[in-house]
Design an enzyme around this catalytic site. Structure first.
Site, PDB file in Angstrom:
ATOM      1  N   GLY A 189     -52.704 -14.527  12.235  1.00  0.00           N
ATOM      2  CA  GLY A 189     -51.999 -14.062  13.423  1.00  0.00           C
ATOM      3  C   GLY A 189     -52.839 -13.050  14.174  1.00  0.00           C
ATOM      4  N   CYS A 193     -54.269  -6.802   7.771  1.00  0.00           N
ATOM      5  CA  CYS A 193     -54.331  -6.857   9.228  1.00  0.00           C
ATOM      6  C   CYS A 193     -55.791  -6.878   9.652  1.00  0.00           C
ATOM      7  CB  CYS A 193     -53.625  -5.630   9.800  1.00  0.00           C
ATOM      8  SG  CYS A 193     -53.672  -5.556  11.596  1.00  0.00           S
ATOM      9  N   HIS A 235     -44.793  -8.741  12.024  1.00  0.00           N
ATOM     10  CA  HIS A 235     -46.037  -7.957  11.965  1.00  0.00           C
ATOM     11  C   HIS A 235     -46.733  -7.980  13.335  1.00  0.00           C
ATOM     12  CE1 HIS A 235     -50.021  -6.812   9.952  1.00  0.00           C
ATOM     13  NE2 HIS A 235     -50.386  -7.205  11.160  1.00  0.00           N
TER      14      HIS A 235
END
Ligand code: ZN
Length: 172
Positions: free
Chosen positions: A46, A94, A136
């Protein structure tokens, strides 16, 4: 299509609240194409536009496990309509907080309304990994990183590690 540089914490831009997209035009579609390339190259599942320095409410994702069968998803101006009260915990990482992982608890289901790649209004009921990933990424649009959910101590440890990685160390 192009691979862009991904901003990493600490960076003030990552803390900026992104603005809604007025109309999904070719400019946004080019950005989404570039974001997808950048995400696949990283690799990640993502990416929010602010992570490549563009403060627009745009997210790309692909949570398919099969490398040969890509399933890109595009979310413009996403809004969470419903969140389940039941929670799920995933170990999150992340691309903007490289090599750091932590268990984060979030609602295990959510319903999202958004515009797709062509600017068409869509809604999606998400659960499991998809629900966690969307939440997120949507945090990025508000300038929130997953490390913000951790205790002060854990967060400062991660930030310390990141700053160490950033200093240019040479071994000769
Ligand atoms: Zn992220």
């Amino acid at each position: 299509m192009a691979v862009k540089k991904i901003l990493t914490e600490p960076n003030k831009l990552l803390r900026q609240v992104s603005s809604p997209v007025e109309k999904v035009s070719d400019e946004e579609r080019k950005l989404m194409d570039d974001m997808l390339d950048t995400m696949y190259a990283a690799p990640g599942i993502g990416l929010a536009a602010i992570q490549v320095g563009v403060p627009k409410r745009i997210i790309v994702m692909d949570i398919s496990k099969d490398e040969n069968k890509k399933e890109p998803m595009y979310f413009v101006n996403p809004i969470i309509k419903n969140k389940n009260s039941e929670k799920a915990t995933y170990e999150e990482g992340c691309l903007s907080v490289p090599n750091q992982f932590a268990e984060i608890e979030r609602p295990n289901k959510c319903e999202v309304e958004y515009l797709d790649y062509n600017g068409k209004k869509q809604s999606l009921k998400a659960d499991g990994l998809l629900a966690t990933c969307i939440q997120h990424e949507m945090d990025h649009l508000e300038g929130i990183l997953f490390i913000d959910y951790l205790s002060k101590l854990k967060k400062s440890m991660i930030l310390k590690k990141l700053s160490k990685n950033k200093s240019s160390r040479i071994v000769v």
